[in-house]
Design an enzyme around this catalytic site. Sequence first.
Site, mmCIF file in Angstrom:
data_model
loop_
_atom_site.group_PDB
_atom_site.id
_atom_site.type_symbol
_atom_site.label_atom_id
_atom_site.label_comp_id
_atom_site.label_asym_id
_atom_site.label_seq_id
_atom_site.Cartn_x
_atom_site.Cartn_y
_atom_site.Cartn_z
ATOM 1 N N LYS A 1 7.820 2.293 -0.207
ATOM 2 C CA LYS A 1 6.738 3.264 -0.379
ATOM 3 C C LYS A 1 7.030 4.079 -1.625
ATOM 4 C CE LYS A 1 4.364 7.115 1.820
ATOM 5 N NZ LYS A 1 4.145 7.862 3.062
ATOM 6 N N LYS B 1 3.451 0.011 -0.257
ATOM 7 C CA LYS B 1 2.444 1.057 -0.433
ATOM 8 C C LYS B 1 2.752 1.870 -1.679
ATOM 9 C CE LYS B 1 0.893 5.124 2.031
ATOM 10 N NZ LYS B 1 1.121 5.961 3.184
HETATM 11 C C1 PBG Z 1 2.886 10.081 5.253
HETATM 12 C C2 PBG Z 1 1.774 9.274 4.685
HETATM 13 C C3 PBG Z 1 1.049 9.530 3.523
HETATM 14 C C4 PBG Z 1 0.111 8.512 3.422
HETATM 15 C C5 PBG Z 1 0.256 7.702 4.527
HETATM 16 N N1 PBG Z 1 1.308 8.175 5.287
HETATM 17 C C6 PBG Z 1 1.141 10.664 2.591
HETATM 18 C C7 PBG Z 1 2.212 10.689 1.579
HETATM 19 O O1 PBG Z 1 3.143 9.896 1.613
HETATM 20 O O2 PBG Z 1 2.157 11.571 0.722
HETATM 21 C C8 PBG Z 1 -0.884 8.362 2.312
HETATM 22 C C9 PBG Z 1 -2.028 7.453 2.606
HETATM 23 C C10 PBG Z 1 -3.115 7.515 1.600
HETATM 24 O O3 PBG Z 1 -2.993 8.131 0.525
HETATM 25 O O4 PBG Z 1 -4.167 6.924 1.875
HETATM 26 N N2 PBG Z 1 2.484 10.640 6.479
#
Ligand code: PBG
Length: 334
Positions: free
Chosen positions: A201, A253
Amino acid sequence: MTPAYPVSRPRRLRQSAAVRRLVAQTRLHPADLVLPAFVRADIDAPVEIGAMPGVQQHTVDSLVDLARECVAAGLGGLMLFGVPAEQDKDPAGSAADDDDGILNLALRAVRAAVGDDLVLMADLCLDEFTSHGHCGVLDGAGRVDNDATLDRYASMALAQARAGAHVLGLSGMMDGQVGHVRATLDDHGFTDTILLAYAAKYTTGLYGPFREAVASSLQGDRATYQQDPANAREAVTEIELDLGEGADLIMIKPAGPHLDIIATAAEISTVPVAAYQISGEYSQIVAAADRGWIDRQRVMMESLLNIKRAGAAIILTYFALEAATVIREEVAGR
Ligand code: PBG
């Protein structure tokens, strides 16, 4: 002039829609798609998210209707994010593992409505619930405390499993989170609860619209726990660790900016690979289409096809219902 040998003519296989359909190497199916959705505590009607036109913060009731739509559309799943009332946020993110916290209430309601007809997923992360907006708890110096956070995730995992989530999406990027949560779930008899590890991520400005969607309190950034987009090799380490700790599914992601990482993951992973087309990827397409600069449907479908071609078997996307409609129409139209 005719050459003496048969010339390769790739265009032969592009001559008609029927031939192109026959030879298409990648196809999208509604079951590939998972819809992320937001459920908010202190509202009595759905609220539009300004930076994500077409996406709402749901009440529990409107979320249950949405879940039924997902079943009817044949989607692969529904991923829930909870948005607590501002006054219920605290430094530990207590509403996250409260059985009556908004996310757990919503999981229970959706599971009661759809049973096993839809794969129900829960975001397992503290950022929506903490007053500081970080994905973990903080130490005395204000830094995210990795190991103290693991215990919070374990408690949250139990609450989500009790509430009926089939899949827990570990999105916090703490070291050791998959193994710790797996061991805790198993100790409590939740051996069937599936773990989707956000293995790789990356930090990105494209999470911007999501911050509005979950009314995030974050000041600063997540660069000490999310990956630096400069690094590809590190993703391999993260994936191998998560597989070793027992991840059932892994996720990359954001999806579109990291197709190379998805391709690597597809090559090395022994479990199915998912990818998350995040809020900013959605909003970019919607905004440009709203200005008439690009064709919404065409770019939406291309973006998803490209993610699948790179190697993702499962795609989380805010377009899931819309894309499923397009897929069904395409199949019916032929
Ligand atoms: C963390 C999480 C995030 C997203 C999904 N899970 C936020 C982040 O990491 O800042 C982002 C998903 C998106 O932008 O559509 N809870």
